[in-house]
Design a protein around this motif. Structure first.
Motif, PDB file in Angstrom:
ATOM      1  N   LYS A   1     -37.412 -35.096   5.090  1.00  0.00           N
ATOM      2  CA  LYS A   1     -36.531 -34.353   4.077  1.00  0.00           C
ATOM      3  C   LYS A   1     -35.156 -34.105   4.844  1.00  0.00           C
ATOM      4  O   LYS A   1     -34.654 -34.995   5.603  1.00  0.00           O
ATOM      5  CB  LYS A   1     -36.576 -32.055   4.759  1.00  0.00           C
ATOM      6  N   GLY A   2     -33.993 -34.251   3.905  1.00  0.00           N
ATOM      7  CA  GLY A   2     -32.921 -34.414   4.002  1.00  0.00           C
ATOM      8  C   GLY A   2     -32.560 -35.557   3.723  1.00  0.00           C
ATOM      9  O   GLY A   2     -31.616 -36.068   3.875  1.00  0.00           O
TER      10      GLY A   2
ATOM     11  N   ASP B   1     -31.178 -38.802   1.916  1.00  0.00           N
ATOM     12  CA  ASP B   1     -30.334 -39.253   1.144  1.00  0.00           C
ATOM     13  C   ASP B   1     -29.936 -40.051   0.884  1.00  0.00           C
ATOM     14  O   ASP B   1     -29.525 -41.162   2.432  1.00  0.00           O
ATOM     15  CB  ASP B   1     -28.732 -38.584   0.855  1.00  0.00           C
TER      16      ASP B   1
ATOM     17  N   LYS C   1     -26.527 -41.566   1.304  1.00  0.00           N
ATOM     18  CA  LYS C   1     -26.054 -41.292   2.889  1.00  0.00           C
ATOM     19  C   LYS C   1     -26.361 -42.165   4.255  1.00  0.00           C
ATOM     20  O   LYS C   1     -25.514 -42.059   5.043  1.00  0.00           O
ATOM     21  CB  LYS C   1     -26.085 -39.782   2.858  1.00  0.00           C
ATOM     22  N   HIS C   2     -27.401 -42.334   3.654  1.00  0.00           N
ATOM     23  CA  HIS C   2     -28.076 -42.593   5.079  1.00  0.00           C
ATOM     24  C   HIS C   2     -28.179 -44.289   5.048  1.00  0.00           C
ATOM     25  O   HIS C   2     -29.277 -45.019   6.074  1.00  0.00           O
ATOM     26  CB  HIS C   2     -29.705 -42.245   5.136  1.00  0.00           C
TER      27      HIS C   2
ATOM     28  N   TYR D   1     -32.173 -42.658  11.236  1.00  0.00           N
ATOM     29  CA  TYR D   1     -32.282 -41.841  10.879  1.00  0.00           C
ATOM     30  C   TYR D   1     -34.222 -41.752  11.056  1.00  0.00           C
ATOM     31  O   TYR D   1     -34.502 -41.060  11.194  1.00  0.00           O
ATOM     32  CB  TYR D   1     -32.464 -42.195   9.188  1.00  0.00           C
TER      33      TYR D   1
ATOM     34  N   GLN E   1     -36.712 -38.470  13.488  1.00  0.00           N
ATOM     35  CA  GLN E   1     -35.467 -38.304  12.905  1.00  0.00           C
ATOM     36  C   GLN E   1     -33.940 -37.628  13.074  1.00  0.00           C
ATOM     37  O   GLN E   1     -33.860 -36.919  13.289  1.00  0.00           O
ATOM     38  CB  GLN E   1     -35.178 -37.956  11.249  1.00  0.00           C
TER      39      GLN E   1
ATOM     40  N   PRO F   1     -30.497 -36.822  11.395  1.00  0.00           N
ATOM     41  CA  PRO F   1     -30.710 -35.400  11.048  1.00  0.00           C
ATOM     42  C   PRO F   1     -31.450 -34.146  12.563  1.00  0.00           C
ATOM     43  O   PRO F   1     -31.215 -33.019  12.308  1.00  0.00           O
ATOM     44  CB  PRO F   1     -31.544 -35.089  10.013  1.00  0.00           C
TER      45      PRO F   1
ATOM     46  N   THR G   1     -34.568 -34.219  13.297  1.00  0.00           N
ATOM     47  CA  THR G   1     -35.713 -32.928  12.704  1.00  0.00           C
ATOM     48  C   THR G   1     -36.576 -34.261  12.925  1.00  0.00           C
ATOM     49  O   THR G   1     -37.300 -34.878  13.742  1.00  0.00           O
ATOM     50  CB  THR G   1     -35.664 -32.549  11.828  1.00  0.00           C
TER      51      THR G   1
ATOM     52  N   SER H   1     -42.119 -31.413   7.313  1.00  0.00           N
ATOM     53  CA  SER H   1     -41.275 -31.479   8.775  1.00  0.00           C
ATOM     54  C   SER H   1     -41.369 -30.344   9.744  1.00  0.00           C
ATOM     55  O   SER H   1     -42.599 -29.351   8.965  1.00  0.00           O
ATOM     56  CB  SER H   1     -40.211 -30.932   8.091  1.00  0.00           C
TER      57      SER H   1
ATOM     58  N   LYS I   1     -32.667 -27.006  16.877  1.00  0.00           N
ATOM     59  CA  LYS I   1     -31.841 -28.413  16.407  1.00  0.00           C
ATOM     60  C   LYS I   1     -31.316 -28.354  18.016  1.00  0.00           C
ATOM     61  O   LYS I   1     -30.704 -28.457  18.393  1.00  0.00           O
ATOM     62  CB  LYS I   1     -30.281 -27.698  15.674  1.00  0.00           C
TER      63      LYS I   1
END
Length: 280
Positions: free
Chosen positions: A86-87, A89, A92-93, A100, A122, A125, A127, A140, A145
């Motif tokens: 989840k999340g 990219d 991006k990562h 991550y 993770q 993010p 998570t 997930s 958070k």
């Protein structure tokens, strides 16, 4: 958080990959002080993380394919691709994969059961996510958070370890550990107490699922640790591999458990708890 484990073998330090010979890995026995060599082309240019079950590693290649690999049998279990997290990219990562996928832990040995669960912390993010055999992707876990320091399957006693240190010493320009504080949580009474005596168990911390094990020739009431603060070593020219030391809970002193150097940008030293078939 760490779990009390039983009947594990003497811990070995799988040293960082060497750029000049990526197919070969070295393993340092912290009890005997001996280094062994074995050929593992399956691990060349691969990110490896310990998962808390002897012999098994979590691996990620440059194309973000994820697998479980067993050092003795060389079995490979294909996991869903990283894009199922989840999340995630890729663009991006790409530069901070180590943040991550922060920690990975297995609930049980895949050689003995199909009912195991793989969980990933993770770090980027913040998570948690898990996978079970037969699932097409990772699932997930909806929690508050927060930044999780560690993930493990916990037994009779639950420990929380705080690592105090500095990102950059103004004089030496180096980062590093200065103190560990170990506390035991009583989940029934919702209480917490600082502990300095772990009986005959040392702790092993680093880029692996944290373990509290019986002595097996190692120093009781000591923390065998390696640096796992990716935010600090990511800016280091050498990469990670700086802190390979033993912390004494009684007098707060620190001494090395490995005197050599073993640095790498994405495949730093990790703890393993079994003995591969070494070559001479």
């Amino acid at each position: 958080m760490v779990d009390e484990k039983v009947a594990v073998t003497v811990p070995l330090l799988m040293l960082a990959e060497k750029e000049e010979n990526a197919d070969t890995r070295e393993f340092f026995d912290v009890v005997k002080g001996v280094t062994y060599t074995a050929n593992f082309p399956e691990l060349a240019r691969i990110l490896c993380l310990g998962v808390g079950i002897p012999g098994w590693l979590f691996t990620v290649d440059a194309n973000r394919n994820m697998n479980l690999f067993h050092l003795n049998s060389r079995s490979i279990i294909e996991l869903p691709h990283m894009n199922t997290l989840k999340g995630f990219d890729l663009d991006k990562h790409r530069g901070y994969l180590e943040c991550y996928v922060d920690k990975v832990v297995l609930s049980s040995d895949p050689h003995t059961t199909d009912g195991y669960i793989l969980m990933i912390n993770q770090g980027g993010p913040r998570t948690l996510t898990y996978w079970k055999p037969g699932k097409k992707g990772f699932i997930s876990v909806e929690t508050r958070k927060a930044a999780y320091a560690d993930v493990t399957w916990h037994g009779g006693e639950l420990f929380v370890i705080t690592r105090d240190g500095i990102e950059t010493n103004p004089e030496t320009k180096l980062y590093g550990v200065e103190e560990f504080i170990v506390g035991k949580v009583d989940v029934d009474n919702e209480s917490y107490e600082k502990v300095d005596d772990l009986g005959n168990r040392p702790l092993f911390l680093g880029f692996s699922a944290s373990l509290a094990v019986e002595q097996y020739g190692c120093k009781a009431n000591h923390i065998y640790f390696m640096n796992d603060c990716t935010l600090t070593f990511d800016s280091s020219e050498k990469g990670d591999g700086k802190d390979m030391d033993v912390y004494n809970l009684f007098d707060n002193t620190i001494e090395p458990h490995y005197a050599g150097e073993s640095y790498h940008r994405f495949s730093p030293p990790i703890w393993i708890f079994n003995t591969p078939n070494f070559s001479d």
